[in-house]
Every structure is written in C-alpha cells, then in structure tokens.
Design an enzyme around this catalytic site. Sequence first.
Site, PDB file in Angstrom:
ATOM      1  N   PHE A   1       0.840  -1.194   0.000  1.00 41.34           N
ATOM      2  CA  PHE A   1       0.000   0.000   0.000  1.00 41.34           C
ATOM      3  C   PHE A   1       0.873   1.242   0.000  1.00 41.34           C
ATOM      4  O   PHE A   1       1.799   1.353   0.814  1.00 41.34           O
ATOM      5  CB  PHE A   1      -0.880   0.023   1.249  1.00 41.34           C
ATOM      6  CG  PHE A   1      -1.716  -1.211   1.429  1.00 41.34           C
ATOM      7  CD1 PHE A   1      -2.993  -1.273   0.900  1.00 41.34           C
ATOM      8  CD2 PHE A   1      -1.216  -2.310   2.095  1.00 41.34           C
ATOM      9  CE1 PHE A   1      -3.764  -2.411   1.052  1.00 41.34           C
ATOM     10  CE2 PHE A   1      -1.982  -3.457   2.251  1.00 41.34           C
ATOM     11  CZ  PHE A   1      -3.256  -3.511   1.720  1.00 41.34           C
ATOM     12  N   CYS A   2       0.570   2.198  -0.864  1.00 41.53           N
ATOM     13  CA  CYS A   2       1.197   3.515  -0.875  1.00 41.53           C
ATOM     14  C   CYS A   2       2.720   3.421  -0.765  1.00 41.53           C
ATOM     15  O   CYS A   2       3.358   2.779  -1.581  1.00 41.53           O
ATOM     16  CB  CYS A   2       0.580   4.380   0.220  1.00 41.53           C
ATOM     17  SG  CYS A   2       0.895   6.123  -0.034  1.00 41.53           S
ATOM     18  N   SER A   3       3.326   4.032   0.275  1.00 42.40           N
ATOM     19  CA  SER A   3       4.782   4.039   0.324  1.00 42.40           C
ATOM     20  C   SER A   3       5.338   2.636   0.529  1.00 42.40           C
ATOM     21  O   SER A   3       6.481   2.349   0.153  1.00 42.40           O
ATOM     22  CB  SER A   3       5.272   4.957   1.438  1.00 42.40           C
ATOM     23  OG  SER A   3       4.831   4.473   2.683  1.00 42.40           O
TER      24      SER A   3
END
Lengths: 588, 273
Positions: free
Chosen positions: A324-326
């Site tokens: 997820f994301c970073s």
Amino acid sequence: MSAAPRPDGQRAARSVPAAASTTGGDPDAGPERIAESATGLDMILTDAALGPLRRLVPPVSSSLRFTAALARRPRTVLGHTGRLVGEWGRIGLGRSEVTPGAKDKRYSDPAWSGNPMLKRAMQAHLVTAQTATQLVDAAALPYAHDERIRFSVTNIVEALAPSNSPALNPSAWKAAIDTGGRSAVSGTRRLVRDLSSAPRVPSMVEPDAFEVGKDLARTPGVVVLRTPVFELIQYQPTTPTVHAVPLVMVPPTINKFYIADLAEGRSIVEHVVGGGQQVFMMSWRNPDARHAEWGLDTYGQAVLDAMAAAERIAGAEQTGLMSFCSGGIITAMVLGHLAAIGQQDRVASATFAVTVLDQARGGTVGAFLDERSAQAATRASAKKGYLDGATLAEVFAWLRPNDLIWNYWVNNYLQGKPPAAFDILYWNADTTRMTAALHRGFLELAVRNSLTEPGAATMLGTPVDLSAVTVDNYVVAGIADHLCPWQSCYATTQLLGGDSRFVLSTSGHIASLVNPPTNPKSTWRTAPSDVPDADEWLASAHTEKGSWWTDYSRWVAERSGAEVPAPTELGGGGPVLGAAPGTYVFDK
Amino acid sequence: MRPASGDGPQLRTITVGGRTLRVSVRPGDGTLTPLLLMNGIGASLEVLQPFVDAVDPRREVIRFDVPGVGGSPKPVLPYTMMTFAPVVAGLLSRLGHREAVDVLGFSWGGGLAQQFAVQHRRRCRRLVLAATGTGSFMVPAHPRVLSKMLTPRRHRDPDYARTIAGEIYGGTMRAHPERAARALHAQSRLGPRRGYYYQLAAGAGWTSLPLLRLIQQPTLVLAGDDDPIIPEVNPRLMARMIPDGQLHLYRGGHLALVTEAPELAPVVDRFLS
C-alpha cells in the site's frame, strides 16, 4: 484531484460554484469523503519537515511572477476588480442575486439568506473569493507557480469566510442559546486542547472514539516475528483449506498498518483471509531518534525478512506481496533487487494499491517538490532524526482547508460539538514518525524520479530495473485520489515488466482502499493495460458493480498455488510472541 | 475468536484526563484482586515483564507507560504526583475497575503509589512499596549515584548502562552489569527526553513524609540491603511510620524486583493473599 480548482471560464456572478467549490462544500462531504482528502502520500514529506506554514505563504518567485503577469494584463485586472466593486455596491443595497453554490454547505443555515446582515457578509465573501480565483486564472502562470499561488490564495480566501467567524456564524449562536452557553465553554476547551500539541489543527475525531485491538485491527492472529524494525502478524485462517503460497502485506510507512484491518466488515485483511489466503501483515515500528539511520535498504531487508518468515511458516517456496502507498515503493525496489540477484521467482504475485512509482507529475505535490526544498526538508529531518507524523497531519489538513480545517473549526469550536466518530479518521490521527534516512530516500527517489530509469536507484546493493521485474502484478488506484493521482498509479503498469491488471476504484486515496463489498455504491473499472496512455485506457475501460476486493481475491487466488488444509497451529512450530495486533501498533 | 496465545498481556492506548497512556493488562481469572503496577523512572512497561511473569497467574496485572516514556506520547504539560494520581484512578475506571485494586509501586512508581493510596483511598486495597523512598526528604543516596539518575542516558545507551549499573543499582548488577541494559530494555524502548525530565520533575520537591501516617492500607515495604539509590535506612523508617506497615528486606539491589523476580514475586503474592 488537485487541491486547486481549474479555471472553468464561467464569469457570471449569479451563482458561485467555482472559486471555493472544490474544497467548499460538496453534497457528500460526509466523513467518507473527508477521510479521502485527509490522508495520503508520503511524498508531501517536504512540507512535513519544513512545516505547513511554508505552503500558505507562496515563494517570493511565484508571487513576483503573479504580480508581473497581472501587470501585463491591466485591462483584465480592471475588468475583474471593476465588476467586483459593482457587485459590492449591489450587495450593499441588497440588490445582489449572488447565492452560494448548491453544494456549499457552509451556508446551509437559513439565517444566511434570511438575515440581511449575514446575507451581505456571505455575498461579499463569495464574490471576493470568485474574483481572487479569476485573477489567478487570468495570470495564466506556468504549472508549478500556478499551483503555489492558487494554493495560497485559496487558503487565505477560505479562512476569511464569514461562516468561520464566531460572531457571524448563526449555528454558533444557536448552539450557545440551546446549551445555555455551555457550547462556548466546551468549544474553547477543545480549541485550547487542539492548539496545545501538534498537529495544531482541529481534531477530526475524539482520541477515545475507537480502540485499537478492540474496534479496529481486530482480525484474530498472532505475532510470529519481532525485529527492531517490524512485527509480523500471522492471521488465523477462517476457511478449512488455504492456498499454499502465503500473502505478505506491506503497509505504508506512515500511520499504522490497520488501514488494512479497520472495523469488522471494513477490513481487507479479513476479506482476503476469508478468500482462503494465508495472510501475514508487517506492522512497522514507530521509529524514534535512535533509528535515524534506517533507510530504504533497512525497510527493503525487512520485507525480505518477512517473506522468509512467511515461507518458513507456510512451508512454501514462494510468497505473494500486497503493498500500500509508500509500502509499494519499497516493495517495487525489493522486486528489482530480487530480479537483479535472480530470485524473483520467490514472488508469486505483487500488488500495488494507491502507489505512485512514476512521479512525473503528482498534482499539487509535484509542484511543491523541487530539489532545493527537498534538500532543506532532508536537512530538517536529519537534525531531528525523524520526520514528525503530527506535522505531516497538519500539512494534509491544509491541503483541503474547507473539509479538514474550517468544517471542524465550526463544529468543534463554534458549536462546541465533538466530531463524529469515523474509523478512517481515527486511523489518520494515529500518526507515526518516519526515520530521517527513509525520508531522505523517498525524497531522492521523487526528485530524480529514479524508479522510471533502470539502474538510477539501488536496493541492498543492486541497481533497480523495474522493467526486469516479470512478476504478475495487480495495480489499483482511486479515481478521486488527489495524493496519488490514478494516472500516475497507472504508469506502474508501463514500468513493470510482468503482466499487469489495472483496476480503477471509486473515490480517493483511502476510501478507494476501504471499499468493502457491502458498500452498495461501489464500482470499479478495468480494461487491458496495454496502452501507454492512462486516459486512453479509461476510454476503453468498462465498469463493474461491487468492490475490487472481490476481483482481487479471485486474481490472487489464481496465483497462490494449490489448496491445502488450513494450519491448525499458527507460527509453524516456531515461537508465538503474543496476540495480534502486537505491541508496535500501540507506540505513540 | 482469539487464538490460544491471546490470553497474554493485552496492550491498548487509553486517553484519560488529557493524558494518553499505553496500557497493558494481563487478564487473571477474577478470583484475586487485580494488581496495578507503577513503574520506575524512564522505564517502559516491558521492564516489569519478568515480575509479571512470576506473579500468580490468577492475578490480573495492569501496567502503563507514563507520558513520554515507552510507548506513551510525550507530554505537553508537566504533571505532579498529585495531578497524576487522578489520571491513574481514571484509568482504572476506564478499564472497568470500580472496586479497589492492589497497588505495587517500584522505585519512582513507589512515590506515585504512596500518593495514590492516600489520595484515592477507596481505589487501593493493599500497597506494596518496592525499592522506593519518601521523595525529596529522605536519607539521600551518594551524590555520585544521584548525578547519574538525573539523565535518561542509561535508558538510551546500553553501553553506558553497563558501565554504571553496578554502582547505581547494586546487588547482582555489580557482578553482571550487562543485565542492566537488558532489564531496562535499552535496545527496544525509549521515550523522548522530555518524558524523563517531567517524570523527574513530578517527584522533585515532593515528599511522602507527611503522607506516611495517612496510609491506612496494609503496606509491605520491600527493599534491598545493597540498593545505592535507596539507602536501607529509608525503608526501615517507612515501615515504621506507616501505621499498618511491614518490612521485607532482601539481599540484593535496586532492580531485584525485575532481575530476581522468581524470588520476590512469591513474597508479594503471599502479602496480597
């Protein structure tokens, strides 16, 4: 969506939707939508290190360009200001027909149209705000300068709205009368409490609205590995048989992992476990000054450690990764590393949710991220040893001041009411720090856009070439995500060498993730991702009803090997270090 | 349904009176009075784990991190023993404890425990004061020891903890100073410095001497004969001044409750039962 509205060319001052409407009021500005805009991308790291004030005051170079651009267009400026003065005159005489946009809920109280004084104040603000935006439009500045000036102007204009004033806002008066003045007392108390500690913005949720481990992060499981960097949670299977290949989730390095494990029925973890996956979750340590040196390599090695543990416990030779994301940025670099050392067959599938690997143009974020400010931000966090999550929360809030500041300003302080309890906002307020070295690593990736160029970045000593990564991948984005624009997420399919499935969910950064099948409104779009251009892809995409979670469960099941009896005991015979959600998630 | 190991300590975060605390509850079977532990200065709740493991498993054990230490967020405003005791009382209420609990205060926590026992008399059934003194007015430790207590460095720097452990903690630390760093969890937990100094400040200028006579609960004073921080004369005095106090002097130093938990936990269990 960027924080700043685009010009729409409309000039008539009858109704004023343009100036403030992207942030001011929206028919469904419920907590869901507020949460979307509340959270986000780790790439706003510059501001978090330098403080949000920097954004409110535009850089001198942008201001000079703005003034110069307007000076070159005297007639336009005169036209706008002339119309403004004329409208002011009509407002003063009570003859103006300016009304707020239908979506502008700041002025939904009937007193705003019924009371002549309030009506004038509202109208004057609306037309002034509109003129300010028109002037920014008229200056026609280059992209980055335009974003910066527009950001400052929008913020200032919205701060001056009469609805924010305790003396003018009728709902504040009504609350004070209804409660015999108690609302004013509790409002002041909330104001003092919020201002006494970072983030110095109105709280969007009460600190005790939820309890981690009881209401949130409650999927049963155990901690099977604890390193200084992370804890690994193994979830209890709920199906009689499971797929042989374990699935390791790599959460963002900002905020806690339980965005993937919110309340019952709103947890991707729960959903995927129910789909017969053996799910493992990394729960990052909330680092402090001692961990300043933990960089991308430290976090990459942690992913490898988690994979090794999952493989040992499940008795498998492969792992699936869901990030997820970073967390996705780290995962992509680990994949590049595994490809470089000839071990990428260890990865059965890779998923990138709301992750931007190609930072070519990241909306407002991109406009504010230049090399010099990135360096200043890196220095600031290096001095402290970490980037403060609370400061980051302030930055996010100022990205959408009407939804995230002024809305709560009115509710919490002027009306003295507690904000509504909403799990995503609770998660959002549960901030974490980020180590100085990781912060530096992310900023370097972003400024040079290193992941788009083979060999420009390294992971654990090997160059990263994403085109050499031939693992099947699933890329998911949210159509209204203003922090990780879906077009930028789409670019991932073009960077990676393997087969890609791109899925476009409804809503923004976080709500697109928290999209359980029980939500009757959710839809998702998909199409083959063989075209390089995102908008071309969109044109060919078809819409499916329901949640992408179902599609993902099916997709990952096809890549998770044979079905075997579910393990009767967690931990694979190794030590069990406690119950989920572990201990790191509680570190403030 | 929780897996079998779920009956281990449950962590949670609780906000009471503006203070957010990381709290651990080891469930008991409900037959014994719950035991609330108050911790030493700069120490996270993990430090007490060996003691919790050694205490009667039927006993519910509650621990917390003071603001800015371990996993609790750093405090904005300072606090004193008097303002923090109600926070602890509120914490008990939030955990669902209306009845009195037993309280064990260790080192700095012993000061808070004395304050709590007097200020919230009905919330405290029995009191155990381990390796603790009467605050600012007591027969002081050697200045060399005190100067090392003034900074949180031993909690941050395992090597430093090793070099000073024998001198400030005494007892078995003299022979095995490396165990101090481990006992203090110097590798795994840390609060910002401000947490430590606020904790220090909460005890500065505070003394329990006038309180001792007011402690009505049966009290066990547990102290080591080789504790450089708390010279032996102090516990002797305390045990005599507390109306229903008794003294248990053990052979060992300041950290014995943690490092020699299997020997000391039964003493506590016997007193509480």
